[in-house]
Design an enzyme around this catalytic site. Structure first.
Site, PDB file in Angstrom:
ATOM      1  N   ARG A 102       0.925  -1.361  -0.013  1.00  0.00           N
ATOM      2  CA  ARG A 102       0.140   0.022  -0.064  1.00  0.00           C
ATOM      3  C   ARG A 102       0.881   1.191   0.029  1.00  0.00           C
ATOM      4  NH1 ARG A 102      -5.432   1.413   3.438  1.00  0.00           N
ATOM      5  NH2 ARG A 102      -6.285   0.091   1.836  1.00  0.00           N
ATOM      6  N   HIS A 129      -7.477   0.572  -6.252  1.00  0.00           N
ATOM      7  CA  HIS A 129      -7.653  -0.207  -5.099  1.00  0.00           C
ATOM      8  C   HIS A 129      -8.182  -1.465  -5.709  1.00  0.00           C
ATOM      9  CE1 HIS A 129      -7.806  -1.310  -1.033  1.00  0.00           C
ATOM     10  NE2 HIS A 129      -8.614  -0.503  -0.667  1.00  0.00           N
ATOM     11  N   GLN A 132      -9.920  -3.942  -3.282  1.00  0.00           N
ATOM     12  CA  GLN A 132     -11.559  -3.649  -2.896  1.00  0.00           C
ATOM     13  C   GLN A 132     -12.401  -4.051  -3.987  1.00  0.00           C
ATOM     14  OE1 GLN A 132     -12.261  -2.085   0.314  1.00  0.00           O
ATOM     15  NE2 GLN A 132     -14.177  -2.714  -0.345  1.00  0.00           N
ATOM     16  N   ASP A 218     -17.267   6.950  -1.404  1.00  0.00           N
ATOM     17  CA  ASP A 218     -15.931   6.785  -0.803  1.00  0.00           C
ATOM     18  C   ASP A 218     -15.740   8.341   0.108  1.00  0.00           C
ATOM     19  OD1 ASP A 218     -13.773   6.071   0.412  1.00  0.00           O
ATOM     20  OD2 ASP A 218     -12.498   6.107  -1.677  1.00  0.00           O
ATOM     21  N   CYS A 258     -16.273   1.590   0.562  1.00  0.00           N
ATOM     22  CA  CYS A 258     -15.052   0.547   0.978  1.00  0.00           C
ATOM     23  C   CYS A 258     -14.666   0.545   2.520  1.00  0.00           C
ATOM     24  CB  CYS A 258     -14.161   0.934  -0.095  1.00  0.00           C
ATOM     25  SG  CYS A 258     -13.223   2.639   0.200  1.00  0.00           S
ATOM     26  N   ARG A 286     -13.422  -9.042   1.563  1.00  0.00           N
ATOM     27  CA  ARG A 286     -11.969  -8.608   1.438  1.00  0.00           C
ATOM     28  C   ARG A 286     -11.142  -9.934   1.835  1.00  0.00           C
ATOM     29  NH1 ARG A 286     -10.023  -3.530   1.609  1.00  0.00           N
ATOM     30  NH2 ARG A 286      -7.934  -4.378   1.087  1.00  0.00           N
TER      31      ARG A 286
END
Ligand code: CP
Ligand code: NVA
Length: 305
Positions: A102, A129, A132, A218, A258, A286
């Site tokens: 990340r 991402h 996700q 988001d 998310c 996830r």
């Protein structure tokens, strides 16, 4: 050797295989069945930004598959003292079987992958991402069946999640409606020719949500953009997903986020906690989807159990 740096790194067939594995791996987990295909394998996780879900799902996931993990953060490693990413990649990848990163710019993860001896997974960059969206598409299918031909409404920042949804739209053949405040639109430089026909831009978030099968949003301020927080709160004020916005979507529309979420900013508490919200399933998936991903990257396609 394969990497998962962007969603479009995999074909539709590969995702269909991964979803089949995800369903099976999830069922094994739910029935407390031990499944250790990655016994003695080691995952290195590199976090240059904060995380809750990504950290826990990868660490629990590799453990549940029989392997283990090492957690590396910028502050506690030589990365924080400027060791070149190419050197870090060559060293770490001689010692472990899989790396999840990340970080900030996508170029960092691409440079790492170019020098890595083992598969690399994007655990979020400024641009994408993919893990996700892997879980989100799986979650949609789990609740509603095929996503092909459906409409996903993205409300808010044209950020890493939004760009990844568009890659998924082209692969799974659905439409993405995007409504963002002026100046915060989807990053056009990341869009390929095959993705363009799957994208429609809207100035009005209500119009973007109209008849959508899935409404998603988001945070207004992603990690790395904290200096803009106050300005963004003003600019995004009309882009909250609330009950009125969900009401113009299809009656069976789902709501996704998310997480982490800011109730009263990008989503009302009523919608986040409401009957159409599947945010906790998204978060749980996830774990299962990334277990399938790790199994695939290390072992390739395995015979069905
Ligand atoms: N959704 C997600 O990636 O959450 P974390 O930042 O907590 O990992
Ligand atoms: N867009 C958000 C997602 C967090 C999981 C960020 O990049 O901070």
């Amino acid at each position: 050797m394969k990497h998962f740096l962007q969603f479009r790194d995999f074909t539709k067939d590969e995702f269909e295989y991964l979803f089949e594995r995800t369903r099976l791996i999830k069922a094994l987990f739910k029935s407390y069945t031990i499944y250790h295909p990655l016994k003695d394998r080691m995952l290195a996780m590199v976090f240059e930004k904060q995380s809750t879900r990504t950290r826990v799902s990868f660490e629990a996931g590799i453990h549940q598959l029989g392997g283990s993990s090492i957690n590396l953060t910028t502050g506690e490693t030589q990365l924080g003292r400027g060791e070149p990413i190419e050197d870090v990649a060559r060293v770490i990848s001689r010692m472990v079987d899989l790396v999840m990163i990340r970080t900030f710019d996508q170029s960092i993860i691409e440079r790492f992958a170019a020098y890595s001896r083992v598969p690399v997974i994007n655990g979020l960059t400024n641009q994408f991402h993919p893990c996700q969206i892997l879980a989100d598409v799986f979650t949609y299918i789990e609740h509603r069946g095929d996503i092909a031909g459906k409409t996903v409404a993205w409300i808010g920042d044209g950020n890493n999640m939004c760009s990844t949804w568009l890659q998924a739209a082209a692969i799974f053949d659905f439409q993405l409606h995007v409504a963002s405040p002026e100046g915060y639109g989807i990053n056009e430089s990341l869009i390929s020719e095959t993705e363009k026909p799957h994208l429609t831009l809207f100035a009005d978030p209500m119009e973007a949500s109209r008849n959508a099968d899935l409404v998603t949003t988001d945070v207004w301020t992603s990690m790395g953009f904290e200096a803009e927080t106050d300005e963004r709160k003003r600019d995004f004020a009309d882009f909250q997903v609330d009950a009125e916005m969900m009401a113009v979507a299809r009656p069976d529309a789902l709501f996704m986020h998310c997480l982490p979420a800011h109730r009263g900013e990008e989503v009302s508490a009523e919608v986040l906690e409401g009957a159409q919200s599947v945010v906790w399933d998204e978060a749980e998936n996830r774990l299962h989807a990334q277990k399938a991903l790790m199994e695939y990257l290390i072992l390739g396609q395995v015979a069905q159990n």
